[in-house]
Write a protein that holds these residues in place. Structure first.
Motif, short mmCIF file in Angstrom:
data_model
loop_
_atom_site.label_atom_id
_atom_site.label_comp_id
_atom_site.label_asym_id
_atom_site.label_seq_id
_atom_site.Cartn_x
_atom_site.Cartn_y
_atom_site.Cartn_z
N LEU A 190 0.89 -1.27 0.08
CA LEU A 190 -0.05 0.04 -0.02
C LEU A 190 0.94 1.25 -0.03
N GLU A 191 2.17 1.05 0.64
CA GLU A 191 3.07 2.42 0.67
C GLU A 191 3.40 2.71 -0.72
N VAL A 192 3.50 1.60 -1.31
CA VAL A 192 4.32 1.76 -2.82
C VAL A 192 2.98 2.39 -3.50
N ALA A 193 1.72 1.73 -3.47
CA ALA A 193 0.66 2.24 -4.29
C ALA A 193 0.39 3.75 -4.04
N MET A 194 0.53 3.99 -2.83
CA MET A 194 0.38 5.55 -2.70
C MET A 194 1.16 6.57 -3.40
N LEU A 195 2.64 5.98 -3.19
CA LEU A 195 3.85 6.60 -3.98
C LEU A 195 3.39 6.77 -5.39
N LEU A 196 3.12 5.69 -5.95
CA LEU A 196 2.66 5.69 -7.50
C LEU A 196 1.54 6.71 -7.57
N ALA A 197 0.19 6.60 -6.71
CA ALA A 197 -0.60 7.78 -7.16
C ALA A 197 -0.21 9.10 -6.96
N MET A 198 0.96 9.34 -6.05
CA MET A 198 1.49 10.91 -6.17
C MET A 198 1.96 11.12 -7.66
N GLU A 199 2.14 10.29 -8.40
CA GLU A 199 2.61 10.61 -9.95
C GLU A 199 3.87 11.64 -9.72
N PRO A 200 4.94 11.08 -9.02
CA PRO A 200 5.96 12.10 -8.82
C PRO A 200 6.82 12.10 -9.97
N ASP A 201 7.94 13.00 -10.03
CA ASP A 201 9.09 12.67 -11.04
C ASP A 201 10.20 11.89 -10.38
N ILE A 202 10.39 12.36 -8.93
CA ILE A 202 11.39 11.40 -8.30
C ILE A 202 10.56 10.30 -7.29
N PHE A 203 11.14 9.23 -7.67
CA PHE A 203 10.53 8.26 -6.61
C PHE A 203 11.61 7.53 -5.55
N MET A 204 11.12 7.79 -4.42
CA MET A 204 11.93 7.51 -3.29
C MET A 204 11.52 6.17 -2.58
#
Ligand SMILES: Nc1ncnc2c1ncn2[C@@H]1O[C@H](COP(=O)(O)OP(=O)(O)OP(=O)(O)O)[C@@H](O)[C@H]1O
Ligand SMILES: Nc1ncnc2c1ncn2[C@@H]1O[C@H](COP(=O)(O)OP(=O)(O)OP(=O)(O)O)[C@@H](O)[C@H]1O
Ligand SMILES: [Mg+2]
Ligand SMILES: [Mg+2]
Lengths: 348, 256, 237, 376, 339
Positions: free
Chosen positions: B158-172
């Protein structure tokens, strides 16, 4: 479902109150309910939806009321006075809320509670110190626009007396009631909208995990302060209604800590984090405040010959029972009546 | 590489009391590149992440997003600017539903948080998007459960899914597979691989599992005692004596 | 010889969910014994049920013959059972030292053991007086394990200790566990098969709240078919 | 009307003042009993007593008063204990054009500009307290006074009244100290008072005018005697009088003490009260009785019970009370009444210090400012 | 929570810290006051009175701080224990009648001590009941704690009214402790001296228990992660009851002391003291007994000085003091736990 039904009924009852219960006491009760629904709902925005515990809500309530009262007292009874004074009250509330919010919404919840508590007490001190404006402990008594005085006939019949509808004279008092009712309705619907909006869900997120909300791009302090201001404004609005209906404003009726506690009780009884809960809570509490004692009198008389029982049932001790009931409620139905019926779990 | 760095730290330093958790770290990262940050426990990896994503403020040094100096920005501002972050110690909205967790991220991205008089649930666009990301992390099945009820592994996803949902340019990502069973980890790894396909994206990954490192890394950065110890292609870095000593330890492969 | 711990057909509910569907398990005296299984299989729940943090609805748990199914957690702990939870259960508000002190029997440290722990996990010595919330993820993990071994225990339950640990540290830990296992019994929940393999004597694989395989580690390690059946070890391949 | 409905509306719960209300209640019922010779009837019609609890909340008080007039159709209402609450009730009487008898609240404002012609007041007001207090000090140029009062309407009114009472006597007010309502630590204030007074020539007095807190104990124990400073304060209810044991010989003026008045109403009250409750009547018992007797007399003498007629009857009406004869002043409807100059005497065996009567300060000796004029 | 590089001001701050840091605040305050007041005798009177007042507040606050800080339970019902303590103390004193008011100092003191003991014991028992019935269900749920304790407060106050009635009750003060000692124009109420000593005693006792034993640690750990503490073999529930009883007992003791001081008490006594008590705990910082003491003394001194210099500000002064300190140190002066 039950909840929606209940609230529907309440709304209907309030809408027709003057005709359903023409007696004076019921009028008072109905009007008080209208005002407190706005007040309590606005408080629920903070405590229920955002998890902000504030004790300054009566302060904002008071600002609205005193603004109106002082304006009327100085400018004489007129709508412009109400608009101006009320407006000033709301403005003051917003500014204060903004200051308090920006200053202290960063710090820990409990500290915020304390800061608001002291802010509220300072306001009380002011109200009693500036007695030239506020009338000190005695408060301010004044009259309100002619349109709202019982003497005014909205529709006169042949021989110039107020026309009666179902035996209810269409006089100023009626107009006053509907002024209060409709304003309250509008404010309440506005709040319903707010909690269903994206803002609403952000607030919940902040309540759940502040740091994470910040991390996915929500400016926590900004949202907190916004909702705090909105709630303050609403409270001030309720204050205006209160002032207009009562024709009296004093620390006891708008600032005292008792009212703050009433608000708390109402929110919780109804169910935190549910607007409808506010309605139910207010109605139950107010009815209790006005009618529970009558019941107790009967109880006391019935048990007169038993040992302590009558003392306990003595209507002067009604708060005792309210308190007990409240504890049991928080204990068994942490999410309040509406909350429980709507099947929200306890907020642990 | 001619490309301009998408994210760059310059002499980045933070002290806790006397102890420098991150000490003068300067390095730059480029779009389309996946960098794995390794280092012993307490090397400063998470802290360095916290500095970049804004949870911590540096004692000294600057952070640039493209040309822009973001050192002074708040975490939320950086998130809006395109820096996305998943946490090492799982960090969710426990009582909200899995779907709501992701939907909030989508909404933040869409910048609709402050809209007062629209119905949140009515913005179906947001919800659909959220569902889409849940599918990708194959969590769609549990969309309605409260996040707290998920087992550890699913919470990581879920952590990762939320990161994807933010559609950032930098993924950490901070140890995205920590505590995931061997047959669950691949899901995450594939996700990361897929993200990587878009050349405009920069990916930073803290990871201890050597096999993962080998599978994904274009470049490895080694932190030690808060300092930049090594930086380069996986092969050469892993070969370095120093690294083997302080990080892998002799015969480490057997265990990781 | 008699098993230290015996689970018989243990069923556990969490809230309204039925999580463990009859777990039966025997932990022999001494050495390291491993529970493997996918996410959500019920490993953590099993451990929490043993130490009484969830209550078994049905079935029995016996420790050295004594039935502990209905005992309170503190009493179970006093029988000499240490528990290292999945979330490590660090007291962030306390210093590392205070964390350790609470794990001792009488508030005073056995110098010998302390020295050994500091040898295994240098960070513990380095951060001895620092607040534990300041520790890195891995350091927290170390502290959690240190707490479990600061006293001589009869049985130590550990939930995924290697999660987020650097390889070097993992190596130390293997050494440490071998050492500890000499004097006590360790029941280990793991995802990291290599780690498990390096330590485990017996292994149980749990899935959907049921034990689906029991045997010696050697047998499982040796048999690729078994492995791919119970733990599709795709990544490693 | 078939019956004489009288509503007694005051706070019975939610505040320490509720004890006062209970005294009023007792006194009121005993008053009705005495005035009707036990029949509880006026002009052959039964008296119906309706009691309501304001919980000391002005809003509730207003609602209840309106209810009493509107729903219960009460002829006359009586209340309330707290000045603030009573203040809020006044306009309701005007709105319903019914009579409201204010008892036992004291504020002058209750018969002031914000009041109205439907309001009568049997309780004393701050001016009376203070004028009596001033007279008890028999002031002249040689008198130097510092005042100590609580910082809210009650206290400020009182001190203002006290000052105007001293005007023309040549006495000097050297300082006015106001402390927060709930003050418990008086050290700082005492220092200020002493510093203000100690170097003055002549007779030095600290005049204390506080309610609900005990300023006497700390003041007395700080030994004002070392600077030849006397303390002086008005009387108080019996429990509060206990604190006066520390200042034997202190003089001041009191509103009521059961041994002070000499008339048969009081004799009856004291005797009956002793008989029924084993304790002597207190301040508000007397007050309650007074208001009841005023009402009964009005109903007896008025030709009919129309509000207007009653007002006519009551303006200027004199009536008997435990404090002797009182008279409603026609202008502002305040009942003028005697006060009592006392000197503290301590007797063991008595829980409180005894305010022994020095002399009766006649109503006519005080000139109480007229709050408003109901005549035009 | 980031700390910046040890810039000059930072280093100075560090130095101050090394020599006791905020512990100097009261001294600073007193010195400033001396300058403003001028007359040494007045200053001394105020300072001594302030210290004693601080100690009495501390007696009430320490209980709250203990419960509120260590157990993270926000007990708005605390004032109920204060009130109850006051009334029980008063009742016992009244019972003992001549013992207390008579000329024999020994009897006087025994009387007072009996009264205080009675109050304290009651506090402990009530605390036990309160924890069992009211607090137990709402650990680590601040919101519900506030609510349920507010409810309990209402009930308790009503019970006091039911038993003792609404009328103010006079409290006989032991003969030996009445009056003041006066030397060189400095006057000190004897009762305050007694209060000061008692407060000091309580402080030392608490300090030893919390810092010389594992108790303090255990409780703080229990608040953070109850399950883990149990997994380590400790009975958290017993622990918490213990603390709660202690806290309530202290509150009741403070109430009894206060009753003796105030001389005339009503059921509102507790709630009137409460805001002050909260301010003290907040200023001092959560859970630290030193903090509460520091806060109490600051408040006591501040109140007296301000009341002398600018009486108008008397009421607001404490509030402002708190706000100022919160803005300067959001966790209070000496927080034991930054939760
Ligand atoms: N508090 C809870 N409420 C509801 N369900 C829960 C809760 N905790 C765990 N579960 C469920 O119990 C099942 C087993 O969880 P458990 O934590 O034991 O799995 P696990 O084997 O430890 O997985 P992991 O390797 O991810 O830790 C999961 O399906 C999870 O959804
Ligand atoms: N808030 C803090 N206060 C004091 N020291 C801290 C704080 N946060 C981190 N540290 C220290 O900084 C160092 C780096 O911590 P960090 O979490 O970045 O390590 P890491 O590289 O992420 O290790 P791991 O792989 O175990 O997560 C550690 O020694 C830690 O103790
Ligand atoms: Mg890390
Ligand atoms: Mg697990």
């Amino acid at each position: 479902m039950l909840v929606y039904g209940a609230v529907g009924l309440i709304a209907l009852a309030l809408a027709l109150a003057p005709f359903l219960f023409p007696d004076i006491r019921s009028q008072e009760v109905a009007a008080r309910i209208c005002v407190f629904i706005v007040l309590v709902a606005s408080y629920d925005l903070l405590i229920g939806y955002t998890g902000i515990v504030s004790f300054a809500h009566t302060m904002f309530f008071g600002l609205g009321a005193y603004g109106t009262a002082i304006a009327i007292k100085t400018m004489g009874p007129g709508f412009e006075a109400i608009l101006l004074g009320g407006g000033a009250g709301i403005a003051a509330a917003l500014v204060l809320a903004l200051l308090i919010g920006l200053l202290s919404l960063r710090v820990k919840a409990i500290f915020f509670a304390m800061v608001t508590l002291s802010a509220a007490s300072v306001m009380m001190v002011l109200a009693s110190q500036l007695s030239d404006f506020t009338g000190g402990e005695d408060g301010i008594t004044y009259s309100i626009p002619k349109l709202f005085s019982p003497a005014t006939e909205l529709l006169a019949d042949a021989d110039g007396k107020a026309l009666r509808l179902f035996g209810v004279p269409l006089n100023g008092k009626l107009a006053l009631y509907y002024f209060v009712f409709l304003t309250a309705l509008v404010l309440f619907l506005a709040m319903m909208r707010i909690v269903a909006s994206p803002l609403g869900s952000v607030l919940e997120a902040i309540r759940e995990n502040e740091m994470r909300a910040e991390a996915i791009g929500y400016r926590v302090v900004f949202y907190r302060t916004t909702i705090f201001c909105i709630a303050a404004g609403m409270a001030a609005g309720a204050g205006i209604l209160r002032a207009v209906w009562l024709k009296y404003t004093g620390p006891e009726v708008v600032l005292s800590f008792d009212i703050m506690i009433d608000i708390l009780l109402m929110v919780v009884i109804g169910g935190m984090g549910t607007m409808l809960g506010a309605v139910i809570g207010v109605v139950l509490m107010t009815l209790a405040q006005y009618y529970l004692k009558d019941l107790m009198v009967l109880g006391a008389e019935a048990t007169a010959d038993l040992p302590i029982v009558p003392d306990l049932l003595n209507p002067e001790r009604w708060l005792l029972w309210l308190g007990l009931g409240f504890i049991l409620l928080v204990y068994f139905f942490p999410s309040g009546i509406a909350g429980t019926l709507l099947g929200k779990g306890g907020r642990k | 590489m001619p490309k301009t760095p998408s994210i760059r730290t310059q002499d980045l330093t933070i002290r806790f009391g006397g102890h420098a958790a991150v000490n003068g770290v300067s390095c730059a990262f480029f779009p389309g590149e996946l960098t794995v940050v390794v280092g012993p426990n307490g090397a400063g990896k998470t802290t360095w992440f916290n500095l970049v994503s804004g949870q911590l403020r540096p004692s000294a040094g600057r952070i640039f997003l493209g040309e822009r100096d973001i050192t002074a920005l708040s975490p939320s501002a950086r998130a809006k600017a395109g820096i996305g972050r998943a946490f090492q110690l799982t960090n969710l909205f426990p009582k909200l539903s899995v779907l709501e967790n992701v939907r909030l991220a989508v909404q933040a991205r869409a910048g609709q948080g402050h809209r007062l008089f629209a119905r949140a649930t009515a913005l179906t666009g947001l919800t659909d998007k959220a569902m889409h990301y849940l599918d990708e992390a194959n969590l769609a099945a549990v969309a309605q459960l409260p996040a707290a009820a998920l087992p550890h592994g699913d919470q990581r996803k879920l952590e990762v899914a939320m990161l994807l949902a933010m559609e950032p340019d930098i993924f950490m990502f901070d140890e995205p597979t920590a505590g995931m069973s061997v047959d669950e980890a691949p899901v995450i790894l594939e996700l990361i691989a897929r993200i990587k396909q878009d050349p405009s994206r920069t990916i930073l990954l803290v990871e201890h599992k050597m096999d993962v490192v080998r599978a994904l890394a274009d470049r490895i950065v080694v932190l030690h005692n808060g300092e930049l110890l090594a930086d380069g292609a996986p092969g050469e870095v892993m070969a370095m004596e120093l690294v083997r000593d302080i990080y892998l330890g002799v015969g480490a492969e057997e265990v990781a | 010889m008699a098993p230290v711990l015996t689970l018989e057909d243990v069923h556990t509910d969490i809230a309204q969910y039925h999580i463990l569907h009859g777990v039966s398990l025997e932990v022999p005296e001494g050495g390291v014994h491993v529970i493997l299984g996918r996410n959500g299989a019920g490993k953590t729940t099993t451990l929490r049920t043993i130490v009484g943090l969830w209550k078994a609805r049905q079935g029995s748990i016996r420790f050295r013959g004594q039935d502990i199914t209905r005992l309170q957690t503190p009493d179970i702990a006093r029988l000499g059972i240490a528990f290292v939870p999945e979330n490590m259960g660090i007291f962030g508000g306390l210093t590392v030292e205070e964390n350790m002190r609470l794990a001792t029997a009488d508030g005073s440290f056995d110098a010998e053991r302390l020295k050994r722990i500091h040898a295994i996990f240098p960070a513990m010595a380095q951060f001895w007086t620092k607040p534990a919330h300041a520790l890195s993820g891995g350091q927290k993990q170390m502290l959690a394990v240190s707490r479990a071994i600061i006293e001589k225990r009869d049985l130590i339950l550990i939930d995924e200790p290697t999660k987020g640990l650097a390889p070097a540290i993992i190596r130390n830990m293997i050494a440490a566990f071998r050492e500890v296992a000499a004097e006590t019994t360790i029941l280990l929940v793991e995802q990291n098969f290599h780690f498990a393999k390096a330590l485990g004597q017996t292994v149980a694989v749990i899935d959907d709240g049921r034990i689906v395989h029991r045997g010696t580690m050697a047998e499982l390690a040796g048999d690729a078919a078994l492995q791919s059946r119970f733990l599709s070890l795709s990544v490693e391949a | 009307q078939d019956a004489a409905r009288i509503a007694l509306i005051h706070g019975l719960s939610g505040s320490p003042l509720e004890a006062y209300s209970k005294q009023t209640h007792t006194g009121f019922e005993m008053g009705l009993e005495y005035a009707t010779g036990g029949t509880m009837q006026v002009k052959g019609k039964p008296i119906e007593l309706i009691v309501k609890d304001t919980q000391f909340k002005p809003d509730i008080a207003r609602a209840l008063l309106a209810e009493a007039y509107g729903d219960d159709d009460a002829l006359i209402a009586v209340g309330d204990t707290s000045s603030g609450v009573a203040m809020a009730m006044l306009p309701v009487a005007e709105e319903y054009e019914r009579i409201l008898v204010v008892e036992p609240a004291v504020a002058d404002g209750l018969t002031g500009p914000d009041s109205n012609r439907y309001v009568f007041k049997t309780s004393r007001n701050s001016s009376m307290d203070m004028q009596a207090q001033a007279l008890a000090l028999d002031p002249d140029e040689n008198l130097y006074v510092a005042t100590l009062a609580q910082d809210y309407a009650f206290g400020r009114d009182g001190v203002a009244a006290f000052k105007s009472a001293l005007e023309g006597t040549g006495a000097h007010i050297v300082s006015e100290e106001y402390v927060p309502q709930q003050t418990t630590d008086f050290t700082a204030t005492i220092e200020r008072l002493f510093n203000a007074l100690k170097d003055q020539p002549g007779r030095k007095v600290i005049m204390i005018y506080v309610a609900g807190i005990d300023a006497m104990t700390p003041l007395a124990s700080a030994d004002p005697g070392r600077f030849d400073i006397e303390l002086s304060t008005g009387g108080n209810i019996l429990p509060a009088l206990a604190a006066y044991k520390q200042v034997p010989g202190m003089e001041g003026a009191i509103y009521y003490y059961y041994e002070a008045p000499d008339n048969e109403v009081n004799d009856w009250l004291v005797e009956e009260h002793m008989k029924r409750f084993g304790t002597p009547p207190d301040f508000f018992t007397a007050g309650g009785m007074a208001s009841a007797m005023a009402i009964v007399k009005a109903l007896e003498t008025a030709p009919d019970w129309e509000t207007e007629t009653l007002i006519e009857t009551m303006e200027g009406m004199s009536f008997e009370t435990p404090k002797g004869t009182m008279t409603f002043r026609p202008e502002d409807h305040q009942a003028l009444q005697d006060m009592y100059h006392f000197k503290i005497k301590v007797e063991d065996g008595v829980d409180w210090a005894i305010p022994e009567l020095v002399r009766v300060i006649g109503a006519d000796e005080m000139d109480i400012p007229v709050g408003r004029n109901n005549q035009e | 929570m980031t700390e910046t590089t040890a810039s000059l001001p930072a280093r100075i701050k560090a130095d101050i810290e090394r020599f006791g840091g905020v512990l100097w605040l009261p001294v600073v305050l007193a010195v400033v006051a001396l300058v403003l007041i001028g007359q040494p005798s007045t200053w001394a009177t105020l300072t001594i009175a302030g210290l004693a007042m601080g100690m009495m507040i501390f007696l009430m606050a320490s209980g709250l701080s203990l419960i509120f800080g260590l157990m993270d339970v926000l007990n708005f019902g605390h004032s109920a224990f204060v009130t109850a303590g006051a009334f029980i103390g008063a009742t016992v004193l009244a019972w003992l009648g001549f013992w207390v008011t008579g000329g024999n100092p020994a009897l006087n003191l025994t009387g007072l001590l009996l009264a205080i003991a009675a109050a304290t014991i009651f506090g402990a028992l009530a605390g036990w009941f309160f924890e069992r019935v009211v607090i137990r269900p709402v650990y680590q749920d601040h919101l519900r704690q506030i609510l349920i304790t507010v409810g309990a407060l209402i009930v308790a106050e009503e019970l006091v009214l039911l038993i003792w009635g609404g009328a103010p009750i006079p409290v006989p003060r032991p003969q030996v402790l009445t009056g003041s000692i006066i030397f060189a124009g400095v006057s000190v109420e004897i009762y305050r001296i007694f209060a000061f000593l008692l407060g000091l005693l309580v402080y030392v006792a608490m300090y030893l228990v919390l810092n010389r034993t594992r108790l303090g640690l255990l409780i703080r750990a229990g608040v953070e992660n109850r399950e883990m503490v149990e997994a380590l073999g400790f009975r958290v529930d017993r622990l918490f009851i213990l603390v709660f009883m202690a806290g309530s007992a202290l509150a009741a003791m403070g109430g009894a002391m206060w009753a003796g001081y105030q001389g005339l008490i009503t059921a509102a006594l507790g709630s009137e003291m409460m805001i002050l008590v909260f301010i003290v705990v907040i200023i001092g910082g959560l859970g630290s007994i030193q903090g509460s003491l520091l806060g109490a003394i600051l408040v006591g001194l501040m109140a007296n000085y301000v009341a002398f210099l600018v009486p108008k500000m008397a009421l607001a002064s404490n509030m402002l003091l708190m706000m100022a300190i919160l803005l300067w140190r959001p966790y209070g002066l000496l927080p034991a736990v930054k939760r």
